[in-house]
Design a protein around this motif. Structure first.
Motif, PDB file in Angstrom:
ATOM      1  N   THR A 126       3.615  -6.069  -9.218  1.00  0.00           N
ATOM      2  CA  THR A 126       2.692  -5.653  -9.610  1.00  0.00           C
ATOM      3  C   THR A 126       2.504  -4.233  -8.293  1.00  0.00           C
ATOM      4  OG1 THR A 126       3.187  -7.465  -7.376  1.00  0.00           O
ATOM      5  CG2 THR A 126       1.806  -8.213  -9.437  1.00  0.00           C
ATOM      6  N   THR A 127       3.060  -4.252  -8.203  1.00  0.00           N
ATOM      7  CA  THR A 127       2.409  -2.212  -7.377  1.00  0.00           C
ATOM      8  C   THR A 127       3.187  -1.205  -8.231  1.00  0.00           C
ATOM      9  OG1 THR A 127       4.722  -1.818  -6.053  1.00  0.00           O
ATOM     10  CG2 THR A 127       3.466  -2.769  -4.538  1.00  0.00           C
ATOM     11  N   LEU A 128       3.756  -1.111  -9.542  1.00  0.00           N
ATOM     12  CA  LEU A 128       3.655  -1.166  -9.919  1.00  0.00           C
ATOM     13  C   LEU A 128       3.032  -0.695 -11.419  1.00  0.00           C
ATOM     14  CD1 LEU A 128       5.475   1.740 -12.012  1.00  0.00           C
ATOM     15  CD2 LEU A 128       6.540  -0.521 -13.144  1.00  0.00           C
TER      16      LEU A 128
ATOM     17  N   GLY B  95       0.902  -1.417   0.081  1.00  0.00           N
ATOM     18  CA  GLY B  95      -0.036   0.197  -0.150  1.00  0.00           C
ATOM     19  C   GLY B  95       0.837   1.489  -0.087  1.00  0.00           C
ATOM     20  N   ALA B  96       1.916   1.255   0.999  1.00  0.00           N
ATOM     21  CA  ALA B  96       2.924   2.437   1.061  1.00  0.00           C
ATOM     22  C   ALA B  96       3.391   3.044  -0.314  1.00  0.00           C
ATOM     23  CB  ALA B  96       3.772   2.406   2.032  1.00  0.00           C
ATOM     24  N   ALA B  97       4.065   1.439  -1.034  1.00  0.00           N
ATOM     25  CA  ALA B  97       4.322   1.204  -2.606  1.00  0.00           C
ATOM     26  C   ALA B  97       3.938   2.296  -3.436  1.00  0.00           C
ATOM     27  CB  ALA B  97       5.127   0.161  -2.890  1.00  0.00           C
ATOM     28  N   ILE B  98       2.362   1.497  -3.510  1.00  0.00           N
ATOM     29  CA  ILE B  98       1.638   2.308  -4.263  1.00  0.00           C
ATOM     30  C   ILE B  98       1.222   3.948  -4.668  1.00  0.00           C
ATOM     31  CG2 ILE B  98      -0.938   1.666  -4.871  1.00  0.00           C
ATOM     32  CD1 ILE B  98      -0.810  -0.900  -4.449  1.00  0.00           C
ATOM     33  N   ALA B  99       1.612   4.210  -2.851  1.00  0.00           N
ATOM     34  CA  ALA B  99       0.950   4.921  -3.066  1.00  0.00           C
ATOM     35  C   ALA B  99       1.864   6.430  -3.070  1.00  0.00           C
ATOM     36  CB  ALA B  99       0.701   5.655  -1.355  1.00  0.00           C
ATOM     37  N   ALA B 100       3.437   5.863  -3.025  1.00  0.00           N
ATOM     38  CA  ALA B 100       4.295   6.707  -3.287  1.00  0.00           C
ATOM     39  C   ALA B 100       4.597   6.545  -4.325  1.00  0.00           C
ATOM     40  CB  ALA B 100       5.937   5.920  -2.750  1.00  0.00           C
ATOM     41  N   LEU B 101       4.564   5.555  -5.839  1.00  0.00           N
ATOM     42  CA  LEU B 101       4.354   5.451  -6.943  1.00  0.00           C
ATOM     43  C   LEU B 101       3.555   6.802  -7.567  1.00  0.00           C
ATOM     44  CD1 LEU B 101       4.983   1.867  -7.331  1.00  0.00           C
ATOM     45  CD2 LEU B 101       6.140   3.510  -7.839  1.00  0.00           C
ATOM     46  N   LEU B 102       2.012   6.178  -7.002  1.00  0.00           N
ATOM     47  CA  LEU B 102       0.994   7.146  -7.656  1.00  0.00           C
ATOM     48  C   LEU B 102       1.185   9.334  -7.059  1.00  0.00           C
ATOM     49  CD1 LEU B 102      -1.864   6.735  -8.648  1.00  0.00           C
ATOM     50  CD2 LEU B 102      -2.895   6.777  -6.531  1.00  0.00           C
ATOM     51  N   ARG B 103       1.797   9.124  -5.800  1.00  0.00           N
ATOM     52  CA  ARG B 103       2.442  10.372  -5.940  1.00  0.00           C
ATOM     53  C   ARG B 103       3.154  10.680  -6.797  1.00  0.00           C
ATOM     54  NH1 ARG B 103       3.091  11.559   0.898  1.00  0.00           N
ATOM     55  NH2 ARG B 103       3.446  13.448   0.346  1.00  0.00           N
ATOM     56  N   LYS B 104       4.260  10.117  -7.298  1.00  0.00           N
ATOM     57  CA  LYS B 104       5.502  10.506  -8.211  1.00  0.00           C
ATOM     58  C   LYS B 104       4.688  10.677  -9.304  1.00  0.00           C
ATOM     59  CE  LYS B 104       7.190   7.980 -10.772  1.00  0.00           C
ATOM     60  NZ  LYS B 104       7.076   7.352 -11.514  1.00  0.00           N
ATOM     61  N   GLU B 105       3.644   9.810  -9.580  1.00  0.00           N
ATOM     62  CA  GLU B 105       3.083  10.072 -11.226  1.00  0.00           C
ATOM     63  C   GLU B 105       2.542  11.203 -11.148  1.00  0.00           C
ATOM     64  OE1 GLU B 105       3.192   8.563 -13.640  1.00  0.00           O
ATOM     65  OE2 GLU B 105       4.453   6.859 -12.359  1.00  0.00           O
ATOM     66  N   LEU B 106       1.411  12.076 -10.413  1.00  0.00           N
ATOM     67  CA  LEU B 106       0.974  12.802  -9.883  1.00  0.00           C
ATOM     68  C   LEU B 106       1.680  14.446  -9.912  1.00  0.00           C
ATOM     69  CD1 LEU B 106      -2.178  11.798  -7.536  1.00  0.00           C
ATOM     70  CD2 LEU B 106      -1.886  11.977 -10.173  1.00  0.00           C
TER      71      LEU B 106
ATOM     72  N   ARG C 208      10.748   6.905   0.141  1.00  0.00           N
ATOM     73  CA  ARG C 208       9.210   6.338   0.549  1.00  0.00           C
ATOM     74  C   ARG C 208       8.890   4.679   0.020  1.00  0.00           C
ATOM     75  NH1 ARG C 208       7.116  11.603  -1.368  1.00  0.00           N
ATOM     76  NH2 ARG C 208       6.390  12.670   0.613  1.00  0.00           N
ATOM     77  N   LEU C 209       9.443   4.621  -1.860  1.00  0.00           N
ATOM     78  CA  LEU C 209       9.633   3.379  -1.818  1.00  0.00           C
ATOM     79  C   LEU C 209      10.785   2.346  -1.322  1.00  0.00           C
ATOM     80  CD1 LEU C 209      10.525   2.847  -5.684  1.00  0.00           C
ATOM     81  CD2 LEU C 209       8.563   2.406  -4.157  1.00  0.00           C
ATOM     82  N   HIS C 210      11.941   2.603  -0.847  1.00  0.00           N
ATOM     83  CA  HIS C 210      12.502   2.063   0.582  1.00  0.00           C
ATOM     84  C   HIS C 210      12.277   2.120   2.094  1.00  0.00           C
ATOM     85  CE1 HIS C 210      15.544   0.809  -2.074  1.00  0.00           C
ATOM     86  NE2 HIS C 210      15.616   1.463  -3.229  1.00  0.00           N
ATOM     87  N   GLY C 211      11.289   2.945   2.497  1.00  0.00           N
ATOM     88  CA  GLY C 211      10.409   2.475   3.494  1.00  0.00           C
ATOM     89  C   GLY C 211      11.432   3.235   4.490  1.00  0.00           C
ATOM     90  N   ILE C 212      12.313   4.462   4.362  1.00  0.00           N
ATOM     91  CA  ILE C 212      12.838   5.540   5.485  1.00  0.00           C
ATOM     92  C   ILE C 212      12.439   6.791   5.577  1.00  0.00           C
ATOM     93  CG2 ILE C 212      14.756   3.548   4.579  1.00  0.00           C
ATOM     94  CD1 ILE C 212      15.808   5.753   3.014  1.00  0.00           C
ATOM     95  N   GLY C 213      13.191   6.732   6.541  1.00  0.00           N
ATOM     96  CA  GLY C 213      12.746   8.276   7.254  1.00  0.00           C
ATOM     97  C   GLY C 213      13.292   9.501   6.168  1.00  0.00           C
TER      98      GLY C 213
END
Lengths: 227, 242, 246
Positions: free
Chosen positions: A93-95, A4-15, C105-110
């Motif tokens: 698959t998060t990508l 979930g966090a990875a999807i959020a990070a990727l989506l955030r980057k896209e936007l 964020r991808l690596h889950g670090i601060g």
């Protein structure tokens, strides 16, 4: 690292990328309006209704989506985003999920401009609240299918040397069931005789399509990333 | 090996096909409306069914390829899809001739099976260009398999969608379930179907044998130290002979 | 320090089609040591780094990285490798800070680690400008930050100082130099400078191992010889196309 966090990070980057350098959404919206003008003269009609209106609307949206899908991975491909992502300890698959969500969101944003523009420029009968609601439901279901196919085929095409050509050649035939259902379902909504109901079978077919290809794309996407 | 018992298989295929078309031409009853032109049905429908099965078979081989990473499955998938596309051309040509004879048009949009077939055929036409535009052979094989699986799943869904789009039933002379066929037509039809399937298998085996012997030839040339013909850029999967 | 191997390769082979890019490479690198890979362009250096980074699967042979088998256990190694290549792996339209935040964020670090690194490479003032406004040296400094963001025990560096002036090279030294205490694999075209850093030196030619020895036993002339004459043809038919990936 949760998916979930990875999807959020990727989506955030896209936007963020689309906000910093708006390319995809304005491009697709502008293309849609230009296409209406082309249809107006190509068909030599100043207004359309019913199944012709549905056809014009869906062909335009589908072709605009092809433009968007073509741009979807360009930065990742050219600027090493794939490698950067693959080095991270996250599920691949998060990508797919993040890209499909981003593309789906782009489609919705484009439609917020393109559908009213269609109503103003070409559509004969006006749209009441009930029609808008029905249209939105069909658009949402079709967007899921287009986003899934666009994301999968976009990833397939980005590594080829003729990606601008390969993508629509694969994605357009694959989206024929979507355009059949969407056009059939929206034709009564856009008819002059007033809103017909939404034929259930087309909604069911759209749902089936979204489900089948959503799961399938989710399952095979991994293989497009590894080397 | 792929080259074995090809002679037997070829003979069998020829025998079944000749019998089927002899029966179709001489003993099967003439169609009441269409007369002799309806006979093309014995070519068109079996060919279409076999081509579609070939596409699905290609998809199944592609699943095997992704699961096992064994490149020989990619070759099987490639040869099957390639053959099916060739048969597809035949299907569309015979379909056009038949439509012309029966309805006076070269293409009939109200005939959902024909329309579905056209869409599927157009999709698979991109298989070869897709392969050709990816240079790295590993990636080419993997991407082709992803395509073959997705397109394989698309085949039935597309038929469903197109059929649903035809609420009014066009007078369907071709009944591809075969259920409503008179017995005199049934036997040559099923025989033609078997013959066409055998033809597919035979051609598939020939092509597989051809690819393998070519790979072996290349390997031998390499062993002899000569400048073996470089593979160059190709859309066909490369087999590495031992 | 315990002599645990960080990298163990046995018969590692990777092909591009029929061209063998990396031919039966066998070596062991202990934890905390530095391996320097020499060789002309197309010798297989980049391929080796990409295999070690789990971005390419080996076609034959085995590779154990940080005690895990590649590719079966690649998932366990990802996130423990810092890769620095000729491409910065950064989005040109995003700022340094945004890029690093994405990777953090991808690596889950601060996110505080980012400011620390930006300070270390003297970029905080321009960290919010998009990268396309940066010089190549500055982009490379951001790329160094990205590579060490998650404090990886293994660093893979493809000519890390290629775009850096001496002052900038000095800046990144604590992050990617020998003093960082990480296991390092780096490629170099500079025999003397490369050997000075190396514990183990590997020379590649046409994908084959031409030289593998402790750095103390190798002199710069032997490295220079790798580049001297044309590389021997790769192990296959004349399929080595120019323009194919090295």
């Amino acid at each position: 690292m949760s998916s979930g966090a990875a999807i959020a990070a990727l989506l955030r980057k896209e936007l963020l990328l689309e906000r910093r350098v708006p390319q995809v959404i304005p491009g697709m919206a502008l293309f849609s309006v230009v296409t209406y003008v082309v249809f107006r003269f190509g068909l030599d009609r100043t207004s359309v209704e019913g199944s012709l209106a549905a056809g014009v609307l869906w062909v335009t949206l589908l072709f605009a989506a092809m433009l968007g899908a073509n741009r979807l991975y360009v930065t990742d491909h050219e600027e090493g985003g794939f490698d950067g992502f693959l080095l991270a300890p996250v599920d691949r698959t998060t990508l797919f999920v993040a890209k499909a969500l981003a593309f789906g969101l782009f489609l919705v944003l484009v439609e917020i401009v393109a559908v009213p523009a269609f109503a103003v420029l070409l559509l004969g009968p006006g749209l009441g609240a009930a029609e808008v609601g029905r249209l939105a439901a069909v658009l949402a279901l079709a967007d899921v299918g287009i986003a899934v196919i666009g994301t999968l085929v976009g990833a397939l095409a980005i590594q080829t040397r003729a990606r601008d050509l390969i993508l629509p050649l694969i994605a357009l035939p694959m989206l024929v069931p979507v355009i059949i259902s969407a056009a059939k379902a929206t034709a009564p909504v856009l008819a002059a005789s007033g809103a017909g109901g939404l034929p259930g079978r087309w909604i069911a077919l759209l749902c089936l399509y979204d489900l089948v290809f959503g799961l399938l794309a989710y399952a095979v996407f991994d293989f497009l990333l590894e080397d | 090996m792929y080259g074995t018992r090809l002679r037997l298989l070829s003979t069998l295929t020829a025998a079944v096909l000749i019998t089927a078309y002899a029966l179709a031409a001489f003993t099967a009853p003439l169609d009441a409306d269409q007369g002799f032109s309806q006979k093309i049905f014995y070519v068109h429908v079996p060919m279409a069914i076999v081509a579609l099965c070939g596409f699905v078979f290609g998809g199944i081989m592609a699943i095997q390829h992704l699961r096992t990473r064994d490149p020989s499955y990619d070759l099987k998938s490639y040869v099957a899809i390639h053959l099916s596309v060739v048969l597809g051309v035949g299907v569309l040509l015979t379909g056009g001739i038949w439509a012309r004879a029966a309805w006076g048009v070269w293409f009939e949009w109200r005939e959902p099976t024909l329309v579905s077939f056209l869409i599927v055929f157009l999709l698979y036409c991109t298989y070869q260009p897709l392969r050709f535009s990816i240079e790295d052979p590993d990636r080419q094989a993997r991407y082709a398999s992803v395509f073959a699986i997705t397109a394989g799943a698309f085949v039935p869904l597309n038929f469903l969608a197109v059929r649903l789009a035809q609420p009014y039933i066009h007078p369907r002379v071709l009944n591809d379930t075969g259920g409503a066929l008179p017995t005199g037509m049934k036997i040559p039809f099923y025989l033609a179907l078997v013959g066409m399937a055998l033809l597919f298998v035979t051609l598939w085996k020939y092509e597989m044998a051809h690819k393998h012997s070519r790979a072996q030839l290349r390997a031998l040339r390499r062993k002899l130290g000569g400048e073996a013909a470089g593979a160059g850029r190709t859309a066909a999967p490369q087999v590495h002979a031992p | 320090m315990a002599a645990t191997p960080a990298i163990e390769l046995a018969g590692l082979t990777r092909r591009y089609g029929e061209r063998v890019a990396l031919d039966e490479l066998t070596l062991t690198l202990e934890e905390g040591r530095t391996l320097v890979v020499f060789g002309p362009n197309g010798a297989g250096k980049t391929t080796l780094l990409r295999v070690l980074a789990t971005l390419l699967r080996p076609h034959a042979g085995t590779a154990r990285i940080l005690g895990r088998d590649i590719p079966q256990e690649s998932w366990a190694v990802r996130g423990k490798i810092g890769l620095l290549t000729h491409e910065p792996l950064l989005y040109r339209d995003l700022s340094a800070r945004d890029n690093l935040r994405f990777h953090a964020r991808l690596h889950g670090i601060g996110l505080d680690r980012i400011e620390e690194l930006l300070d270390a490479v003297r970029l905080p003032g321009r960290a919010d400008d998009p990268l396309h406004a940066y010089s190549r040296g500055m982009v490379q400094r951001v790329a160094v930050c990205r590579a060490v963001l998650h404090d990886p025990p293994l660093l893979l560096l493809d000519e890390p100082r290629a775009n850096l002036d001496p002052a900038a090279a000095e800046l990144v030294e604590p992050l990617i130099g020998a003093a960082s205490g990480r296991t390092r694999v780096l490629t170099s075209h500079d025999p003397a400078g490369g050997l000075a850093e190396a514990d183990l030196a590997l020379g590649l030619r046409g994908g084959r191992t031409a030289l593998l020895a402790g750095a103390a036993e190798v002199d710069a002339a032997a490295i220079g010889a790798l580049y001297a004459d044309a590389p021997p043809p790769a192990r296959t038919a004349g399929t080595a196309r120019t323009g194919a990936r090295p």
